[in-house]
Design a protein around this motif. Structure first.
Motif, PDB file in Angstrom:
ATOM      1  N   PHE A 166      14.792   1.972   0.658  1.00 28.09           N
ATOM      2  CA  PHE A 166      15.725   0.978   0.145  1.00 28.09           C
ATOM      3  C   PHE A 166      17.073   1.051   0.870  1.00 28.09           C
ATOM      4  N   THR A 167      17.712  -0.107   0.957  1.00 32.60           N
ATOM      5  CA  THR A 167      19.096  -0.180   1.437  1.00 32.60           C
ATOM      6  C   THR A 167      19.974  -0.586   0.258  1.00 32.60           C
ATOM      7  N   VAL A 168      20.966   0.231  -0.034  1.00 34.86           N
ATOM      8  CA  VAL A 168      21.844  -0.015  -1.178  1.00 34.86           C
ATOM      9  C   VAL A 168      23.294   0.027  -0.729  1.00 34.86           C
ATOM     10  N   THR A 169      24.043  -1.009  -1.058  1.00 36.11           N
ATOM     11  CA  THR A 169      25.479  -1.070  -0.775  1.00 36.11           C
ATOM     12  C   THR A 169      26.216  -1.213  -2.099  1.00 36.11           C
ATOM     13  N   CYS A 184      13.494  -3.858   1.652  1.00 37.24           N
ATOM     14  CA  CYS A 184      12.995  -3.787   3.023  1.00 37.24           C
ATOM     15  C   CYS A 184      13.971  -4.481   3.975  1.00 37.24           C
ATOM     16  N   VAL A 185      13.534  -4.884   5.158  1.00 34.30           N
ATOM     17  CA  VAL A 185      14.445  -5.440   6.155  1.00 34.30           C
ATOM     18  C   VAL A 185      15.101  -6.725   5.659  1.00 34.30           C
ATOM     19  N   SER A 186      14.291  -7.622   5.145  1.00 36.49           N
ATOM     20  CA  SER A 186      14.819  -8.921   4.716  1.00 36.49           C
ATOM     21  C   SER A 186      15.593  -8.796   3.413  1.00 36.49           C
ATOM     22  N   GLY A 220      -4.267   6.108  -4.731  1.00 37.31           N
ATOM     23  CA  GLY A 220      -2.958   6.637  -5.098  1.00 37.31           C
ATOM     24  C   GLY A 220      -2.937   7.077  -6.545  1.00 37.31           C
ATOM     25  N   SER A 221      -2.108   8.048  -6.859  1.00 38.31           N
ATOM     26  CA  SER A 221      -1.939   8.503  -8.235  1.00 38.31           C
ATOM     27  C   SER A 221      -1.052   7.502  -8.982  1.00 38.31           C
ATOM     28  N   PRO A 222      -0.860   7.695 -10.292  1.00 40.70           N
ATOM     29  CA  PRO A 222       0.068   6.802 -11.010  1.00 40.70           C
ATOM     30  C   PRO A 222       1.481   6.811 -10.430  1.00 40.70           C
ATOM     31  N   SER A 223       1.826   7.859  -9.675  1.00 40.62           N
ATOM     32  CA  SER A 223       3.158   7.929  -9.060  1.00 40.62           C
ATOM     33  C   SER A 223       3.240   7.152  -7.757  1.00 40.62           C
ATOM     34  N   ALA A 224       2.103   6.747  -7.211  1.00 40.51           N
ATOM     35  CA  ALA A 224       2.103   6.011  -5.943  1.00 40.51           C
ATOM     36  C   ALA A 224       2.851   4.695  -6.120  1.00 40.51           C
ATOM     37  N   CYS A 225       3.529   4.274  -5.064  1.00 41.10           N
ATOM     38  CA  CYS A 225       4.379   3.085  -5.141  1.00 41.10           C
ATOM     39  C   CYS A 225       4.482   2.460  -3.758  1.00 41.10           C
ATOM     40  N   GLY A 226       5.277   1.415  -3.630  1.00 41.58           N
ATOM     41  CA  GLY A 226       5.455   0.779  -2.334  1.00 41.58           C
ATOM     42  C   GLY A 226       6.139  -0.555  -2.462  1.00 41.58           C
ATOM     43  N   THR A 227       6.074  -1.336  -1.385  1.00 40.50           N
ATOM     44  CA  THR A 227       6.627  -2.693  -1.383  1.00 40.50           C
ATOM     45  C   THR A 227       5.747  -3.568  -0.508  1.00 40.50           C
ATOM     46  N   MET A 228       5.900  -4.865  -0.661  1.00 41.98           N
ATOM     47  CA  MET A 228       5.324  -5.785   0.305  1.00 41.98           C
ATOM     48  C   MET A 228       6.323  -5.984   1.438  1.00 41.98           C
ATOM     49  N   THR A 229       5.809  -6.337   2.615  1.00 43.82           N
ATOM     50  CA  THR A 229       6.660  -6.639   3.772  1.00 43.82           C
ATOM     51  C   THR A 229       6.112  -7.900   4.442  1.00 43.82           C
ATOM     52  N   THR A 230       6.713  -8.259   5.561  1.00 45.90           N
ATOM     53  CA  THR A 230       6.296  -9.467   6.267  1.00 45.90           C
ATOM     54  C   THR A 230       5.179  -9.210   7.266  1.00 45.90           C
ATOM     55  N   GLY A 231       4.754  -7.971   7.421  1.00 44.07           N
ATOM     56  CA  GLY A 231       3.691  -7.679   8.368  1.00 44.07           C
ATOM     57  C   GLY A 231       3.635  -6.197   8.687  1.00 44.07           C
ATOM     58  N   GLY A 232       2.652  -5.828   9.505  1.00 40.00           N
ATOM     59  CA  GLY A 232       2.462  -4.428   9.821  1.00 40.00           C
ATOM     60  C   GLY A 232       3.647  -3.780  10.495  1.00 40.00           C
ATOM     61  N   GLU A 277       6.843  -4.454  10.144  1.00 36.36           N
ATOM     62  CA  GLU A 277       7.883  -4.135   9.168  1.00 36.36           C
ATOM     63  C   GLU A 277       7.442  -2.994   8.255  1.00 36.36           C
ATOM     64  N   SER A 278       6.167  -2.938   7.909  1.00 37.46           N
ATOM     65  CA  SER A 278       5.687  -1.829   7.089  1.00 37.46           C
ATOM     66  C   SER A 278       5.906  -0.502   7.802  1.00 37.46           C
ATOM     67  N   ILE A 279       5.604  -0.464   9.091  1.00 31.42           N
ATOM     68  CA  ILE A 279       5.803   0.751   9.883  1.00 31.42           C
ATOM     69  C   ILE A 279       7.290   1.061  10.019  1.00 31.42           C
ATOM     70  N   LEU A 280       8.089   0.032  10.282  1.00 30.19           N
ATOM     71  CA  LEU A 280       9.536   0.229  10.374  1.00 30.19           C
ATOM     72  C   LEU A 280      10.082   0.852   9.100  1.00 30.19           C
ATOM     73  N   MET A 281       9.622   0.354   7.972  1.00 27.54           N
ATOM     74  CA  MET A 281      10.142   0.844   6.698  1.00 27.54           C
ATOM     75  C   MET A 281       9.759   2.296   6.444  1.00 27.54           C
ATOM     76  N   ALA A 282       8.531   2.670   6.806  1.00 25.26           N
ATOM     77  CA  ALA A 282       8.119   4.065   6.648  1.00 25.26           C
ATOM     78  C   ALA A 282       8.964   4.971   7.532  1.00 25.26           C
ATOM     79  N   CYS A 283       9.213   4.543   8.757  1.00 23.73           N
ATOM     80  CA  CYS A 283      10.031   5.352   9.670  1.00 23.73           C
ATOM     81  C   CYS A 283      11.468   5.463   9.163  1.00 23.73           C
ATOM     82  N   LYS A 284      12.000   4.368   8.651  1.00 24.12           N
ATOM     83  CA  LYS A 284      13.360   4.400   8.105  1.00 24.12           C
ATOM     84  C   LYS A 284      13.422   5.344   6.906  1.00 24.12           C
ATOM     85  N   ALA A 285      12.412   5.288   6.051  1.00 21.56           N
ATOM     86  CA  ALA A 285      12.386   6.147   4.870  1.00 21.56           C
ATOM     87  C   ALA A 285      12.362   7.619   5.273  1.00 21.56           C
ATOM     88  N   TYR A 286      11.533   7.964   6.248  1.00 22.11           N
ATOM     89  CA  TYR A 286      11.423   9.364   6.648  1.00 22.11           C
ATOM     90  C   TYR A 286      12.625   9.829   7.472  1.00 22.11           C
TER      91      TYR A 286
END
Length: 556
Positions: free
Chosen positions: A366-369, A381-383, A187-199, A201-210
């Motif tokens: 991200f989820t923001v209220t 993420c989800v949690s 990844g470039s210096p702009s690459a980013c992400g988060t930790m999740t509880t497992g694969g 949730e990682s997939i869920l988060m990517a789908c939610k983001a897109y």
């Protein structure tokens, strides 16, 4: 007559026909007919543009109606009852050595009692995973590492990254895990992400983001995911959770890699993400990420690489001496990657990472209220609350292995996989699906039902993954399989059982694999779904107790 004049004449003829046809109609009749025609058109458009195809929905309707026939309903109910009993009997057999505790004990137990009971629970089961008899599941086992991670988790067990002001150290560890992973995937210096509880949730988060990126940045109201049929079911789960549509793309039957032409033809104005696997779970083969990314660039569609299974093998393979085609952020057009630290990253279960090429995608994860009376709320993420102990243990695992440790583990795992693949290819009666690119070897047979082999080696103590459509089985090689003699034992057991089976190749499948084989032939997949729900129910089985009491005697 020129084309324009012909067109005008046709319009005039149509107008004349409509006017003559309606000349004897009352105004209310014309309004009613017009309204009915509009509503019928809307209904028809909605009918043909649902998530499922028309034939698929018609087939489901036929099966649903058939299940209402009394004789059919009774047969299905009887089979469901038998299946439920079978699953519960298996649970009772696995747990028969220890009584169930269904009520709180009258007084708390001491440390020794609790540890004794926990150890007894952990010894339940028929498979010796520590000696390499299990496919995947547990990817590394070392008492020294377990002792370290137990201590680390204990130190961080009450921390929660939801409160970064209270636990900044845990948040720092998470940020470092993400940055380490992003660097490993180029990844470039702009690459980013988060930790999740497992694969998942990682997939869920990517789908939610897109989904949200497509909705708010591109104006797509009905986002669709285009992915190989071998992609993980977590994408289907994401589609169900987030109201997205799925288009499954066939794979090449010889290579088991996604058909790029078919993927291109599946792209529409609603496509919000393309998916490739490195490797896929069933066959352990890698999709052509460069070709998928080229489609992403051409049509301006984000591309997600699912490396949940083998991510922390493939990033070390080049240094381990094995060549792979480009698959990560080094490929222009790849915008996100999911990879499980709790598989070949050897961290404790409950940790994974989802990475993005740019922050703009992570922002949509991200989820923001902003208007809650309790204050502004943001969650990555989800949690909401998350286990800081898992983050700390994952970080500690990476520090424990270091680059050299992971490269050495990768050498052993990949070389063992290739050794097993080579041995299987020499055996008569079976074939290997595609090519084992990383750590999974999948086999099938054209001479007998492969589930007979699955059943036979299960009886020898092996726990192997069964595949379907077409039937097959695979071994996911872990660090435990690299121990001396394990690969040889697996190949020897396969060879011995093959020789027995090939003496009677047409014999039917027996045991529990007969049920699995039968499920593939059931055209009404809702029945198979009901069987699966029965299995999931059985995981929560506890015996019924009179008057709400339960036997809670200590483990002997």
């Amino acid at each position: 007559m020129d084309p324009i004049a012909k067109g005008k004449l046709a319009v005039e003829s149509l107008k004349s026909f409509v006017n003559n046809s309606l000349s004897n109609k009352e105004p209310w009749q014309i309004v009613t007919m017009t309204t009915g025609a509009v509503l019928a058109s809307v209904w028809f458009f909605d009918f043909i543009n649902q998530d499922e195809s028309v034939p698929s929905r018609l087939k489901k309707t036929v099966f649903r109606l058939a299940r209402k026939i009394p004789a059919v309903a009774r047969r299905i109910d009887s089979e469901m009852s038998n299946m439920r009993k079978t699953f519960e009997d298996e649970v009772r057999h696995r747990n028969e050595k220890i009584d169930y505790i269904t009520n709180l004990p009258e007084s708390g137990k001491n440390r020794e009692e609790i540890l004794k009971q926990v150890n007894a629970y952990l010894e339940l089961g028929d498979y010796d995973w520590k000696k390499g008899y299990v496919s995947g599941t547990v990817y590394f086992h070392n008492p020294e590492l377990i002792e370290l991670l137990t201590e680390v988790y204990g130190l961080a067990s009450y921390t929660n990254p939801l409160h970064p002001d209270v636990f900044p150290g845990v948040c720092k560890m998470e940020a470092e895990v993400v940055r380490i992973a992003a660097n490993l995937f180029h990844g470039s210096p702009s690459a980013c992400g988060t930790m999740t509880t497992g694969g998942t949730e990682s997939i869920l988060m990517a789908c939610k983001a897109y989904r949200d990126y497509a909705k708010f940045e591109r104006g797509i109201k009905h986002p669709e995911i285009v992915l190989p049929k071998t992609a993980h079911p977590a994408f289907d789960k994401a589609a169900l959770y987030f109201g997205m549509r799925i288009k499954h793309v066939p794979v090449d039957p010889a290579t088991t890699k996604v058909n790029i032409r078919a993927m291109k033809n599946s792209i529409s104005k609603n496509t919000c993400m393309l998916v490739g696997s490195v490797p896929n779970f069933p066959y352990g083969t890698m999709d052509d990420i460069e070709a998928i990314a080229e489609l992403g660039r051409r049509y301006n569609i984000p591309v997600h690489v699912d490396a949940c299974l083998g991510g922390f093998v493939i990033v070390f393979m080049q240094k381990a001496g094995y060549k792979l085609p480009p698959f990560d952020f080094s490929v222009p057009g790849v915008t996100s990657i999911s990879a499980d630290t709790h598989k070949y990253g050897f961290a404790p279960k409950g940790s994974s990472v989802v990475l993005y090429s740019e922050p703009k995608y992570r922002h949509h994860q991200f989820t923001v209220t902003t208007d809650w009376p309790g204050g502004v709320y943001g969650s990555p993420c989800v949690s909401g609350s998350r286990a800081g102990g898992i983050i700390a243990a994952c970080w500690a695992t990476m520090m424990y292995f270091g680059l050299d440790g992971y490269v050495e583990a990768t050498k052993k795992i990949v070389s063992t996989t290739k050794k097993i693949e080579e041995g299987l290819r020499k055996m008569k009666g079976i074939f290997v699906f595609g090519t084992a690119d990383t750590s999974v070897v999948a086999i099938g047979s054209n001479d007998f039902h492969i589930y007979r082999l699955s059943d036979a080696i299960t009886k020898r103590g092996w726990n192997i993954n069964a595949l379907q459509f077409p039937p097959g089985m695979h071994l996911c090689v872990t660090y435990m399989h690299t121990a001396e003699g394990v690969a040889e034992r697996f190949l020897s057991d396969i060879q011995e059982e093959l020789e027995k089976i090939l003496k009677e190749p047409v014999k039917e499948v027996g045991g529990k694999f007969a049920v699995y084989g039968m499920s593939q032939s059931v055209p009404d997949r809702s029945i198979v779904g009901d069987f699966t729900r029965c299995f999931l129910d059985s995981m929560y089985y506890t015996p019924s107790q009179p008057n709400g009491t339960a036997n809670s005697k200590s483990v002997v």
